[in-house]
Design a protein around this motif. Structure first.
Motif, PDB file in Angstrom:
ATOM      1  N   HIS A   1     -89.222  18.145   9.841  1.00 41.23           N
ATOM      2  CA  HIS A   1     -89.235  16.994   8.937  1.00 41.23           C
ATOM      3  C   HIS A   1     -89.551  15.755   9.754  1.00 41.23           C
ATOM      4  CE1 HIS A   1     -85.383  15.642  10.592  1.00 41.23           C
ATOM      5  NE2 HIS A   1     -84.985  16.900  10.520  1.00 41.23           N
ATOM      6  N   GLY A   2     -89.835  14.674   9.090  1.00 37.29           N
ATOM      7  CA  GLY A   2     -90.113  13.419   9.788  1.00 37.29           C
ATOM      8  C   GLY A   2     -89.037  12.390   9.597  1.00 37.29           C
ATOM      9  N   LEU A   3     -87.824  12.833   9.297  1.00 37.06           N
ATOM     10  CA  LEU A   3     -86.737  11.919   8.980  1.00 37.06           C
ATOM     11  C   LEU A   3     -86.053  11.415  10.247  1.00 37.06           C
ATOM     12  CD1 LEU A   3     -85.127  13.968   6.072  1.00 37.06           C
ATOM     13  CD2 LEU A   3     -86.654  12.004   5.861  1.00 37.06           C
ATOM     14  N   SER A   4     -85.476  10.244  10.158  1.00 39.21           N
ATOM     15  CA  SER A   4     -84.647   9.692  11.221  1.00 39.21           C
ATOM     16  C   SER A   4     -83.326   9.229  10.605  1.00 39.21           C
ATOM     17  CB  SER A   4     -85.344   8.516  11.912  1.00 39.21           C
ATOM     18  OG  SER A   4     -85.623   7.486  10.979  1.00 39.21           O
ATOM     19  N   TRP A   5     -82.319   9.108  11.449  1.00 42.80           N
ATOM     20  CA  TRP A   5     -81.014   8.633  10.966  1.00 42.80           C
ATOM     21  C   TRP A   5     -81.136   7.169  10.573  1.00 42.80           C
ATOM     22  CZ3 TRP A   5     -76.738   9.780   8.796  1.00 42.80           C
ATOM     23  CH2 TRP A   5     -75.629   8.934   8.844  1.00 42.80           C
ATOM     24  N   GLN A   6     -80.623   6.819   9.378  1.00 45.75           N
ATOM     25  CA  GLN A   6     -80.760   5.471   8.858  1.00 45.75           C
ATOM     26  C   GLN A   6     -79.425   4.783   8.633  1.00 45.75           C
ATOM     27  OE1 GLN A   6     -83.206   5.813   5.335  1.00 45.75           O
ATOM     28  NE2 GLN A   6     -85.038   6.317   6.509  1.00 45.75           N
ATOM     29  N   GLY A   7     -78.361   5.310   9.206  1.00 48.16           N
ATOM     30  CA  GLY A   7     -77.050   4.691   9.023  1.00 48.16           C
ATOM     31  C   GLY A   7     -76.443   5.061   7.683  1.00 48.16           C
TER      32      GLY A   7
ATOM     33  N   THR B   1     -63.915   5.788  -9.341  1.00 44.00           N
ATOM     34  CA  THR B   1     -64.373   5.309 -10.649  1.00 44.00           C
ATOM     35  C   THR B   1     -65.836   4.870 -10.647  1.00 44.00           C
ATOM     36  OG1 THR B   1     -63.556   3.090 -10.111  1.00 44.00           O
ATOM     37  CG2 THR B   1     -62.061   4.563 -11.305  1.00 44.00           C
ATOM     38  N   HIS B   2     -66.433   4.750  -9.475  1.00 45.41           N
ATOM     39  CA  HIS B   2     -67.811   4.264  -9.386  1.00 45.41           C
ATOM     40  C   HIS B   2     -68.771   5.444  -9.394  1.00 45.41           C
ATOM     41  CE1 HIS B   2     -66.482   0.165  -8.383  1.00 45.41           C
ATOM     42  NE2 HIS B   2     -65.569   0.749  -7.626  1.00 45.41           N
ATOM     43  N   ARG B   3     -69.515   5.615 -10.481  1.00 44.46           N
ATOM     44  CA  ARG B   3     -70.498   6.689 -10.574  1.00 44.46           C
ATOM     45  C   ARG B   3     -71.746   6.329  -9.786  1.00 44.46           C
ATOM     46  NH1 ARG B   3     -68.882  11.486 -12.293  1.00 44.46           N
ATOM     47  NH2 ARG B   3     -71.018  11.901 -13.003  1.00 44.46           N
ATOM     48  N   LEU B   4     -72.341   7.336  -9.137  1.00 44.37           N
ATOM     49  CA  LEU B   4     -73.571   7.133  -8.380  1.00 44.37           C
ATOM     50  C   LEU B   4     -74.715   7.860  -9.074  1.00 44.37           C
ATOM     51  CD1 LEU B   4     -71.321   6.465  -6.221  1.00 44.37           C
ATOM     52  CD2 LEU B   4     -72.989   7.192  -4.512  1.00 44.37           C
ATOM     53  N   SER B   5     -75.780   7.131  -9.346  1.00 46.02           N
ATOM     54  CA  SER B   5     -76.935   7.739 -10.004  1.00 46.02           C
ATOM     55  C   SER B   5     -77.717   8.624  -9.049  1.00 46.02           C
ATOM     56  CB  SER B   5     -77.858   6.649 -10.563  1.00 46.02           C
ATOM     57  OG  SER B   5     -78.282   5.772  -9.519  1.00 46.02           O
ATOM     58  N   GLU B   6     -77.676   8.301  -7.748  1.00 47.14           N
ATOM     59  CA  GLU B   6     -78.340   9.113  -6.728  1.00 47.14           C
ATOM     60  C   GLU B   6     -77.702   8.798  -5.382  1.00 47.14           C
ATOM     61  OE1 GLU B   6     -80.618   7.798  -4.357  1.00 47.14           O
ATOM     62  OE2 GLU B   6     -80.349   5.712  -4.953  1.00 47.14           O
ATOM     63  N   PRO B   7     -77.775   9.749  -4.411  1.00 46.72           N
ATOM     64  CA  PRO B   7     -77.040   9.571  -3.142  1.00 46.72           C
ATOM     65  C   PRO B   7     -77.392   8.301  -2.409  1.00 46.72           C
ATOM     66  CG  PRO B   7     -77.826  11.831  -3.352  1.00 46.72           C
ATOM     67  CD  PRO B   7     -78.452  11.046  -4.491  1.00 46.72           C
ATOM     68  N   GLY B   8     -78.641   7.854  -2.494  1.00 53.40           N
ATOM     69  CA  GLY B   8     -79.054   6.661  -1.766  1.00 53.40           C
ATOM     70  C   GLY B   8     -78.291   5.405  -2.130  1.00 53.40           C
ATOM     71  N   ALA B   9     -77.592   5.425  -3.271  1.00 54.24           N
ATOM     72  CA  ALA B   9     -76.784   4.269  -3.656  1.00 54.24           C
ATOM     73  C   ALA B   9     -75.659   4.017  -2.649  1.00 54.24           C
ATOM     74  CB  ALA B   9     -76.210   4.471  -5.058  1.00 54.24           C
ATOM     75  N   LEU B  10     -75.319   5.019  -1.835  1.00 55.52           N
ATOM     76  CA  LEU B  10     -74.277   4.831  -0.835  1.00 55.52           C
ATOM     77  C   LEU B  10     -74.653   3.768   0.191  1.00 55.52           C
ATOM     78  CD1 LEU B  10     -73.203   8.520  -0.055  1.00 55.52           C
ATOM     79  CD2 LEU B  10     -71.800   6.763  -1.145  1.00 55.52           C
ATOM     80  N   TYR B  11     -75.954   3.637   0.479  1.00 47.53           N
ATOM     81  CA  TYR B  11     -76.379   2.654   1.482  1.00 47.53           C
ATOM     82  C   TYR B  11     -75.923   1.245   1.124  1.00 47.53           C
ATOM     83  CZ  TYR B  11     -79.578   6.013   3.725  1.00 47.53           C
ATOM     84  OH  TYR B  11     -80.108   7.082   4.397  1.00 47.53           O
ATOM     85  N   LYS B  12     -75.777   0.967  -0.161  1.00 54.44           N
ATOM     86  CA  LYS B  12     -75.450  -0.400  -0.612  1.00 54.44           C
ATOM     87  C   LYS B  12     -73.954  -0.678  -0.591  1.00 54.44           C
ATOM     88  CE  LYS B  12     -79.478  -0.416  -3.682  1.00 54.44           C
ATOM     89  NZ  LYS B  12     -79.944  -0.557  -5.104  1.00 54.44           N
ATOM     90  N   VAL B  13     -73.147   0.351  -0.327  1.00 57.10           N
ATOM     91  CA  VAL B  13     -71.688   0.180  -0.355  1.00 57.10           C
ATOM     92  C   VAL B  13     -71.227  -0.268   1.017  1.00 57.10           C
ATOM     93  CG1 VAL B  13     -69.472   1.276  -0.816  1.00 57.10           C
ATOM     94  CG2 VAL B  13     -71.521   2.019  -2.067  1.00 57.10           C
ATOM     95  N   THR B  14     -70.664  -1.478   1.081  1.00 56.34           N
ATOM     96  CA  THR B  14     -70.221  -2.021   2.362  1.00 56.34           C
ATOM     97  C   THR B  14     -68.738  -2.396   2.305  1.00 56.34           C
ATOM     98  OG1 THR B  14     -70.924  -4.244   1.712  1.00 56.34           O
ATOM     99  CG2 THR B  14     -72.508  -2.892   2.934  1.00 56.34           C
TER     100      THR B  14
END
Length: 330
Positions: free
Chosen positions: A213-219, A317-330
Motif C-alpha cells: 500500500h502507499g499509506l503512511s501514519w497520519q496521527g 453518545t457521539h455517533r461517527l458516520s465514518e472512521p475518519g471523523a476521529l481525526y477531528k476529535v481533540t
C-alpha cells in the motif's frame, strides 16, 4: 477543560497495584479475567527512569531515561489476582529474545494480554535503541520499535513473532490491539482512524509479509486497550498524544464492530488529571456486568478501577458516520 473519568461516571473499586504488589515503580498494567471467571492475570512494566524528569526538562530525545551504560532498562512483572483483587502470586516475566531478520531488539514495552484459542498471549512493542556519548553524557541517536506476539507462557513452545512495519517508513510501530478473546481468526487493529487491520488464521511465523500500500501514519487516535464484547458490539479505550513536548495524553471510550470500525465514542477524558497517563488494560466481568480498567500514571504508578458496563457504554453518545471523523476529535 478535559473531564476526569470519575467526573463522568461512578467508579467502583480502586486498587493501587504498586501497594498491592510491593513494587514501587511498576506501571501500565494489562489485565484479563480468566475464562472461568475466577481470577485475573496482570502484566506490568517497571522503568528505571523518572518520567517526570523527562517531562519537566522537555527532554525530547529522552536522554535522561538512559542508564549509565547508555541502555534503556525495562523489566516486566506477571501477577495473578483473585476475583476480589487479592494477590495470589507474582513473578518476574522473562521476555524471549526478539529478532526481525538480522535485527535484534533490546527489550519489550507496553504489553497487552489477549486470549487466542484459549492460549494467553502478549501483544506488545519491542525496541532497539542507538545511543552515543556526547557532551559528557549519553544521547539517544535513534529508536526503532516494532510490534510482536508471543505466548505468555514460554513453555508452550511457540516462537515469538516480530512483525515488520505496516507503514514502510515508520521508525515507531506501536499500539496495535486485538479483541480480548478470539477463537479461530486473530484480527489486529493497525489504525482505528482508517479501519486498517490484519488477520491471521494461525499463530504467525516469521517472516510475515505486510500488504502492499502507499499509506503512511497520519496521527489521530491509537489503540490502547483490547476490545471487549458488550451488547452493542465491542468497547475499547483509545488514546491520543495531544502534545509531545511536553507529553500530554487523552483517552476515550469507543464502541466498535467486530472489525474495529468505530461506531460511537465518548468525550475525551483523563483518569486522574495528569498529563502522562496510559491505558493498555481492559477486561469484562460478564457475571457482574462490570468493566475492569487498568492504567498507568507517570510511567511509575499502576491502578485498577471497576466501572458499571452500562455507564461506560452510555458515555458513547457521539455517533461517527465514518472512521475518519476521529481525526477531528481533540
Amino acid at each position: 477543560m478535559t473531564a476526569r473519568l470519575g467526573d463522568l461516571l461512578a467508579v467502583g473499586e480502586r486498587i493501587d497495584l504498586n501497594a498491592l504488589l510491593g513494587e514501587p515503580r511498576v506501571t501500565n498494567p494489562a489485565i484479563i479475567l480468566d475464562a472461568a471467571g475466577q481470577g485475573f492475570d496482570v502484566v506490568l512494566k517497571k522503568n528505571a527512569y523518572d518520567r517526570r524528569r523527562v517531562w519537566q526538562t522537555e527532554d525530547r530525545n529522552w536522554s535522561s531515561i538512559l542508564a549509565l551504560d547508555g541502555k534503556l532498562r525495562v523489566r516486566h512483572v506477571h501477577a495473578r489476582l483473585g476475583r476480589d483483587f487479592r494477590l495470589i502470586a507474582q513473578r518476574p516475566l522473562a521476555i524471549p529474545a526478539l529478532r526481525l531478520g538480522g535485527a535484534a531488539f533490546d527489550g519489550a514495552d507496553d504489553l497487552r494480554i489477549i486470549a487466542w484459542n484459549g492460549r494467553l498471549c502478549i501483544l506488545g512493542s519491542c525496541y532497539r535503541l542507538a545511543s552515543s556519548l556526547r557532551g559528557g553524557g549519553w544521547r539517544v541517536d535513534a529508536m526503532t520499535t516494532r510490534m510482536f506476539l508471543a505466548p505468555l507462557d514460554p513453555a508452550e513452545g511457540l516462537a515469538p513473532c516480530v512483525f515488520p512495519p505496516f507503514f514502510a517508513t515508520a521508525e515507531m510501530d506501536k499500539n496495535w490491539v486485538s479483541h480480548e478473546r478470539s477463537e479461530g481468526e486473530l484480527a489486529l487493529s493497525i489504525d482505528f482512524n482508517r479501519n486498517l487491520w490484519l488477520a491471521f488464521d494461525r499463530f504467525p511465523k516469521e517472516p510475515v509479509a505486510m500488504p502492499r500500500h502507499g499509506l503512511s501514519w497520519q496521527g489521530g487516535w491509537s489503540g490502547s486497550s483490547s476490545l471487549v464484547p458488550v451488547e452493542q458490539g465491542y468497547i475499547a479505550i483509545l488514546h491520543r498524544a495531544v502534545s509531545m513536548n511536553p507529553s500530554v495524553y487523552l483517552h476515550m471510550f469507543v464502541i466498535c464492530d467486530r472489525r474495529f470500525r468505530v461506531l460511537s465514542r465518548s468525550e475525551p477524558f483523563t483518569f486522574e488529571g495528569e498529563p502522562v497517563e496510559f491505558c493498555v488494560g481492559l477486561t469484562r466481568d460478564a457475571a457482574t456486568r462490570q468493566l475492569i480498567v487498568a492504567y498507568g500514571v507517570w510511567d511509575d504508578q499502576a491502578r485498577i478501577v471497576t466501572l458499571a458496563e452500562q455507564d461506560a457504554v452510555a458515555l458513547c453518545t457521539h455517533r461517527l458516520s465514518e472512521p475518519g471523523a476521529l481525526y477531528k476529535v481533540t
